[in-house]
Design an enzyme around this catalytic site. Sequence first.
Site, short mmCIF file in Angstrom:
data_model
loop_
_atom_site.label_atom_id
_atom_site.label_comp_id
_atom_site.label_asym_id
_atom_site.label_seq_id
_atom_site.Cartn_x
_atom_site.Cartn_y
_atom_site.Cartn_z
N CYS A 2 13.66 -40.18 40.58
CA CYS A 2 13.30 -41.01 41.73
C CYS A 2 13.61 -42.49 41.52
O CYS A 2 13.61 -42.98 40.40
CB CYS A 2 11.80 -40.89 41.99
SG CYS A 2 11.25 -39.21 42.16
N ARG A 27 20.86 -41.87 39.76
CA ARG A 27 19.72 -41.32 39.02
C ARG A 27 19.44 -39.87 39.40
O ARG A 27 18.67 -39.19 38.72
CB ARG A 27 18.48 -42.18 39.28
CG ARG A 27 18.63 -43.60 38.77
CD ARG A 27 17.46 -44.44 39.20
NE ARG A 27 16.22 -43.97 38.64
CZ ARG A 27 15.74 -44.34 37.47
NH1 ARG A 27 16.42 -45.17 36.74
NH2 ARG A 27 14.59 -43.87 37.03
N TRP A 75 13.40 -37.13 43.70
CA TRP A 75 13.88 -35.97 42.96
C TRP A 75 12.67 -35.06 42.82
O TRP A 75 11.72 -35.39 42.13
CB TRP A 75 14.39 -36.42 41.59
CG TRP A 75 15.10 -35.38 40.80
CD1 TRP A 75 16.42 -35.04 40.87
CD2 TRP A 75 14.54 -34.57 39.75
NE1 TRP A 75 16.70 -34.05 39.95
CE2 TRP A 75 15.57 -33.75 39.25
CE3 TRP A 75 13.26 -34.45 39.19
CZ2 TRP A 75 15.37 -32.82 38.24
CZ3 TRP A 75 13.07 -33.53 38.18
CH2 TRP A 75 14.12 -32.73 37.70
N ASN A 99 7.02 -43.43 41.95
CA ASN A 99 7.84 -42.75 40.92
C ASN A 99 6.90 -42.19 39.88
O ASN A 99 5.89 -42.83 39.56
CB ASN A 99 8.77 -43.76 40.22
CG ASN A 99 10.07 -43.92 40.96
OD1 ASN A 99 10.25 -43.39 42.04
ND2 ASN A 99 10.97 -44.68 40.36
N GLU A 472 27.14 -30.64 22.29
CA GLU A 472 27.35 -31.66 23.32
C GLU A 472 28.44 -31.22 24.30
O GLU A 472 28.31 -31.40 25.51
CB GLU A 472 27.70 -33.00 22.63
CG GLU A 472 28.09 -34.13 23.55
CD GLU A 472 27.03 -34.50 24.58
OE1 GLU A 472 25.90 -34.03 24.50
OE2 GLU A 472 27.38 -35.24 25.52
N LYS A 476 27.83 -30.77 28.28
CA LYS A 476 28.64 -31.48 29.28
C LYS A 476 29.20 -30.50 30.29
O LYS A 476 29.13 -30.71 31.48
CB LYS A 476 29.76 -32.20 28.53
CG LYS A 476 30.12 -33.56 28.98
CD LYS A 476 29.25 -34.70 28.54
CE LYS A 476 27.79 -34.58 28.81
NZ LYS A 476 26.97 -35.55 28.17
N GLU A 479 26.44 -29.05 32.56
CA GLU A 479 25.88 -30.08 33.44
C GLU A 479 26.73 -30.32 34.67
O GLU A 479 26.22 -30.36 35.78
CB GLU A 479 25.83 -31.42 32.70
CG GLU A 479 24.57 -31.71 31.93
CD GLU A 479 24.54 -33.14 31.43
OE1 GLU A 479 25.50 -33.55 30.75
OE2 GLU A 479 23.57 -33.83 31.70
N HIS A 495 25.73 -13.80 13.11
CA HIS A 495 24.30 -13.47 13.04
C HIS A 495 23.73 -13.13 14.42
O HIS A 495 22.51 -13.07 14.58
CB HIS A 495 23.53 -14.61 12.39
CG HIS A 495 23.94 -14.87 10.98
ND1 HIS A 495 23.67 -13.99 9.95
CD2 HIS A 495 24.67 -15.88 10.43
CE1 HIS A 495 24.18 -14.45 8.83
NE2 HIS A 495 24.80 -15.60 9.09
N LYS A 593 19.69 -39.02 36.20
CA LYS A 593 20.23 -39.84 35.13
C LYS A 593 19.16 -40.17 34.09
O LYS A 593 19.39 -40.11 32.90
CB LYS A 593 20.83 -41.13 35.70
CG LYS A 593 21.44 -42.06 34.66
CD LYS A 593 22.67 -41.43 34.04
CE LYS A 593 23.24 -42.23 32.89
NZ LYS A 593 24.13 -41.42 32.05
C1 AGP Z 1 23.35 -36.28 29.27
O1 AGP Z 1 24.59 -35.93 29.79
C2 AGP Z 1 22.20 -35.86 30.03
N1 AGP Z 1 22.26 -36.26 31.38
C3 AGP Z 1 20.83 -35.87 29.38
O2 AGP Z 1 20.84 -34.86 28.44
C4 AGP Z 1 20.37 -37.19 28.71
O3 AGP Z 1 21.14 -37.46 27.59
C5 AGP Z 1 18.88 -37.07 28.34
O4 AGP Z 1 18.13 -36.86 29.49
C6 AGP Z 1 18.36 -38.27 27.58
O5 AGP Z 1 18.52 -39.44 28.31
P1 AGP Z 1 18.33 -40.85 27.62
O6 AGP Z 1 19.44 -41.02 26.63
O7 AGP Z 1 18.42 -41.84 28.73
O8 AGP Z 1 17.01 -40.85 26.95
#
Ligand code: AGP
Length: 598
Positions: A2, A27, A75, A99, A472, A476, A479, A495, A593
């Site tokens: 939000c 966000r 959100w 928020n 990672e 990505k 996401e 395993h 975000k």
């Molecule tokens: C990353 O691509 C994500 N959107 C998410 O995992 C993010 O890294 C996580 O929410 C932590 O955010 P921050 O680094 O602002 O704490």
Amino acid sequence: MCGIVGILNSSSLKNNSIDILKKLEYRGYDSAGISLFSKERIKTIKSVGKISELKNKAQNVSDKNFYGVIGHTRWATHGVVSKNNAHPFANDDLTLVCNGIIENYRKIQNRFVEIPKNIQSDTEISFYFLTYLVNKYKNSDEAIRVFKSVIKGNYAFVIFIKKNNCFYLLKNGSPIALSHNKNSSYICSDSSILSDYSDKIYHLKDGDIIKIQQSKISSLNKAKILFEKNEIKQNPYDKGKYQHYMLKEIHEQPEVIKTTQKNYVKEFFNDFESKFKNLILNKKIIFVGCGTAYHACLVGEYYFNKYTNIDTSSELASELRYKKINKDEKILFIFISQSGETMDTLMALKYIKKNKHSSIVITNSLQSSMVREADVTIPTYADKEVGVASTKAFTCQILSLANLSIEIGKMTNSISKKDYNKNLAFLKLLPIKLKKLINDFTPEAKKIAKKLSQSDTCYFIGRNIVYPIALEGSLKLKEISYMHSEGFPGGEMKHGPIALIDKKSLTICLSPNNELYEKSISNAEEIAARNGKVIILSSVKIHRKSLNTHNVSLPKENFIDTPFIYTIPLQLISYYFALNEGTDIDQPRNLAKSVTVE
Ligand code: AGP
């Protein structure tokens, strides 16, 4: 997550508030709204979906006879996505946005008969509760004080009450900032946006109740409101020649890495021993983060394992905050967060502080709540990251950890001066290397993206320092493209996860040229032998060639620059695959975000 905007005494209430909501879009949100207000009237417009929807709806509404506006991007957490659940919540007497989360909302709902029982949203319940209090108390300040004393949770409220023509800001946990310019006031949950409107800013503190009445700003909790200079000046919302923020931010990496490294060497890690010795020595280190930042923590572990003799481990912030922590052991917690506002990480930081442990925060947001809580801040100079999927912030976080580990290594004699200098030289060369990598790998990423569309699922495997990069890469991809994906340490496949392999799966195997290279190639072959398609990313040019594998060359790496060289190709693959899929790359569904709720 939000976002909040508030504007008082400006000639362009509607357009400015919608512009700011647009900047808050990154966000993540599912609905939005604004309330225009004056001492006679409150007019509220809400819509589900994009800000452009709201803009259309507000097209014929004039802001001429109003002096203030509040707006919100929601959100959904409590209550479905709907126009009703969108903020602001308003009636003829008051309007508010919030928020965060009000934890005791059900209790409040059950206690007051005035609050309808079918409401699901914690903010709507708070709105009914405040309406009840405003009617009950003659003095609106009193109503606000009682309201604040009853509600529990992490929140930021912005409220207009018509009766006394007053505007209130309440903060506990969620960020909110106020800037002031002559008679006009601007409020926003993302303080960097306010630099476009005024260079003076006040970051509300937990417990603050700010009241604004006819341009006069006062505090109901007797806090000193000291405006400071708002330094952020750049316009991060300009995409330039790029179609998406994510692609722009991938391409910005060589530049921001150069700036970050320059600042570390020239300034920040200069005189390292005197600044950090007491904080670090004789302590165990625990890295803490969420999502991508957690993957940076895991990379940190490998760096520290290589260059120092310090015992390190990593924790997910959402788990750490509910774990018992040994009070007798001396621990330094290193929190990693792009936004510095992630609720789980912030709460974990507050939790370890209560237990008297020391803390460092590595962050990209110098005005964030975590900076205000931590003992020491190590900045990353990635500039604002707008795309929901973190790219340049991640590589700057690992750059920070690379520097920290070799500085500690040098201080504690676990690496030689010669090795320290060699590693620094590798880091200095990174921007040139990465720039070439982005250019050279882009056509390859487009080809791999096409291959991916023939698969149902994508696995990423890696060993040692590229294991977190496999995680990672997988995060990505899921996401931004919504494709099912997992990341595994190569050695773990047999395993269990190898049972998942079939001809509809594609595995991307990260195989740097190090002592585990052969083992990593064997892992890839085991997958190919089970009809899984495999792509090997490696700086080793000639591999044993098996049926289902496709080899892609990467530049030669050293241990310290390996995570960077293997991260960027995965960012590009995800981006081009998501582009083909037509997803909302910068604001993927269900994501935000900065996750400012638990
Ligand atoms: C990353 O691509 C994500 N959107 C998410 O995992 C993010 O890294 C996580 O929410 C932590 O955010 P921050 O680094 O602002 O704490």
